[in-house]
Write an enzyme that holds these catalytic residues in place. Structure first.
Site, PDB file in Angstrom:
ATOM      1  N   GLN A  20       0.810  -1.217   0.000  1.00 19.76           N
ATOM      2  CA  GLN A  20       0.000   0.000   0.000  1.00 19.76           C
ATOM      3  C   GLN A  20       0.844   1.268   0.000  1.00 19.76           C
ATOM      4  O   GLN A  20       0.507   2.237  -0.686  1.00 19.76           O
ATOM      5  CB  GLN A  20      -1.006   0.000   1.155  1.00 19.76           C
ATOM      6  CG  GLN A  20      -0.466   0.095   2.549  1.00 19.76           C
ATOM      7  CD  GLN A  20      -1.606   0.337   3.571  1.00 19.76           C
ATOM      8  OE1 GLN A  20      -2.638   0.938   3.257  1.00 19.76           O
ATOM      9  NE2 GLN A  20      -1.410  -0.137   4.784  1.00 19.76           N
ATOM     10  N   ASP A  48      17.389 -11.640  -2.786  1.00 17.80           N
ATOM     11  CA  ASP A  48      18.239 -12.134  -3.879  1.00 17.80           C
ATOM     12  C   ASP A  48      19.300 -11.081  -4.187  1.00 17.80           C
ATOM     13  O   ASP A  48      19.045 -10.112  -4.897  1.00 17.80           O
ATOM     14  CB  ASP A  48      17.374 -12.403  -5.111  1.00 17.80           C
ATOM     15  CG  ASP A  48      18.163 -12.996  -6.276  1.00 17.80           C
ATOM     16  OD1 ASP A  48      19.418 -12.940  -6.245  1.00 17.80           O
ATOM     17  OD2 ASP A  48      17.528 -13.490  -7.222  1.00 17.80           O
ATOM     18  N   THR A  71       4.795  -7.935   7.182  1.00 16.45           N
ATOM     19  CA  THR A  71       3.959  -7.133   8.082  1.00 16.45           C
ATOM     20  C   THR A  71       2.801  -7.907   8.711  1.00 16.45           C
ATOM     21  O   THR A  71       1.959  -7.311   9.372  1.00 16.45           O
ATOM     22  CB  THR A  71       3.386  -5.919   7.331  1.00 16.45           C
ATOM     23  OG1 THR A  71       2.616  -6.377   6.211  1.00 16.45           O
ATOM     24  CG2 THR A  71       4.489  -4.992   6.855  1.00 16.45           C
ATOM     25  N   THR A 110       8.437   1.013  12.228  1.00 13.94           N
ATOM     26  CA  THR A 110       7.138   0.928  12.879  1.00 13.94           C
ATOM     27  C   THR A 110       7.167   1.325  14.344  1.00 13.94           C
ATOM     28  O   THR A 110       8.198   1.219  15.007  1.00 13.94           O
ATOM     29  CB  THR A 110       6.622  -0.531  12.773  1.00 13.94           C
ATOM     30  OG1 THR A 110       5.422  -0.686  13.540  1.00 13.94           O
ATOM     31  CG2 THR A 110       7.641  -1.515  13.307  1.00 13.94           C
ATOM     32  N   ASP A 111       5.999   1.751  14.843  1.00 10.93           N
ATOM     33  CA  ASP A 111       5.845   2.021  16.277  1.00 10.93           C
ATOM     34  C   ASP A 111       5.916   0.736  17.102  1.00 10.93           C
ATOM     35  O   ASP A 111       6.074   0.774  18.321  1.00 10.93           O
ATOM     36  CB  ASP A 111       4.512   2.728  16.543  1.00 10.93           C
ATOM     37  CG  ASP A 111       3.302   1.898  16.129  1.00 10.93           C
ATOM     38  OD1 ASP A 111       3.380   1.208  15.095  1.00 10.93           O
ATOM     39  OD2 ASP A 111       2.279   1.946  16.834  1.00 10.93           O
ATOM     40  N   TYR A 134       7.306  -9.478  15.092  1.00 11.28           N
ATOM     41  CA  TYR A 134       7.321  -8.472  14.035  1.00 11.28           C
ATOM     42  C   TYR A 134       8.112  -7.245  14.470  1.00 11.28           C
ATOM     43  O   TYR A 134       9.006  -6.775  13.756  1.00 11.28           O
ATOM     44  CB  TYR A 134       5.884  -8.081  13.667  1.00 11.28           C
ATOM     45  CG  TYR A 134       5.783  -6.818  12.857  1.00 11.28           C
ATOM     46  CD1 TYR A 134       6.231  -6.771  11.533  1.00 11.28           C
ATOM     47  CD2 TYR A 134       5.233  -5.657  13.411  1.00 11.28           C
ATOM     48  CE1 TYR A 134       6.138  -5.603  10.791  1.00 11.28           C
ATOM     49  CE2 TYR A 134       5.138  -4.491  12.667  1.00 11.28           C
ATOM     50  CZ  TYR A 134       5.590  -4.468  11.366  1.00 11.28           C
ATOM     51  OH  TYR A 134       5.514  -3.309  10.633  1.00 11.28           O
TER      52      TYR A 134
END
Length: 295
Positions: A20, A48, A71, A110-111, A134
């Site tokens: 997105q 790769d 994610t 990310t937070d 994650y």
């Protein structure tokens, strides 16, 4: 402040074009008349190194934006090795090539690198202590960059949504029409981020010409819970559905989430002169676009 790209800002490659944020970067760059290169995954799989080297050799990028990531927060608990391959090894591969080719890296994080157990605005200097796989792999991805290059911008963001891909806003619009009643978690607090706004931020960072490298926080302005976020989505869309606030304990997920992950954006605003939209203002734009496309 929106910066204007100069000819010296050409040759910008973006990994993760199908996600997105990658699709939002395409949209915003087209609106601004900025040319970015979006290699397909088949051409530039970040795991790769041979194909990556070919991409760097072909385009000789001045900037590389890495939107590629694993994610799936809950699945990562059972696919820790895969999450680590993408979020750590993949980032390491990119950082090595950025160093080799003199490319500035923009890494999206990310937070979820924060534990979320302290109710305060989280700064870039606050200690990171992820509570799930994650978040841990994203933090290690941040850390590996500094081993290879000092010319990087790591931008941490939160609660990302847009007209593209799968996200909370699109899920709520669907469920709000399908279900007569929904239970929404009310004790996890953070800030939604419209990926279109984040895409604009990334382009502004590139076009600014600043060498203020390091970690930055970016989300929309304001604070909300998942419950109030959902209620705002329904209100804007004109959807009538009974919503019940529930605690995290009532909705058990495979991965633990931070309870409070509101990030301080003083650094990115002062460094780049940015004015950041309030979260509901941006949400109204996104919902309007989604509903218009349904007609």
């Amino acid at each position: 402040m929106e910066f204007v790209f100069s000819s010296s800002m050409s040759n910008i490659i973006v990994f993760g074009a199908a996600g997105q944020l990658g699709q939002c970067l395409k949209r915003v760059s087209e609106q601004r008349g900025t040319t970015l290169v979006f290699p397909a995954e088949a051409e530039a799989n970040i795991l790769d190194t041979t194909s990556l080297e070919a991409v760097f050799a072909r385009y000789q990028p001045k900037f590389c934006v890495n939107c590629a990531a694993y994610t799936a927060v809950d699945k990562a608990e059972d696919e820790a090795d895969l999450s680590a391959m993408v979020n750590e090894t993949g980032v390491e591969n990119i950082a090595r090539l950025c160093a080799k080719h003199g490319t500035t890296l923009i890494q999206i994080s990310t937070d979820f690198v924060f534990e979320g157990n302290v109710i305060k605005l989280l700064t870039e200097e606050d200690p990171a202590n992820p509570v799930n796989v994650y978040g841990l792999t994203k933090l290690r991805g941040e850390q590996v960059i500094g081993k290879y290059t000092s010319t990087y911008f790591t931008i941490r963001t939160s609660w990302l949504y847009s007209e593209y891909g799968n996200n909370f806003v699109k899920t709520m619009l669907r469920l709000g029409r399908e279900k007569p009643e929904l239970n929404i978690i009310a004790d996890q607090v953070g800030t939604p981020t419209y990926a279109i706004d984040l895409a604009g931020c990334i382009l502004d960072v590139i076009a600014s010409g600043t060498a203020g490298y390091g970690i930055y926080h970016y989300s929309n302005e304001g604070v909300t819970s998942w419950f109030d976020f959902a209620r705002s989505i329904f209100d804007i869309a004109g959807i009538t559905v009974k919503t019940n606030p529930v605690p995290t304990s009532a909705y058990v997920t495979r991965a633990k989430r931070p309870q409070f992950s509101v990030m301080d954006k003083t650094k990115i605003k002062s460094t780049f002169g940015m004015t950041i939209p309030y979260w509901r203002t941006s949400l109204e734009k996104c919902v309007a676009n989604l509903m218009a496309n349904e007609l």
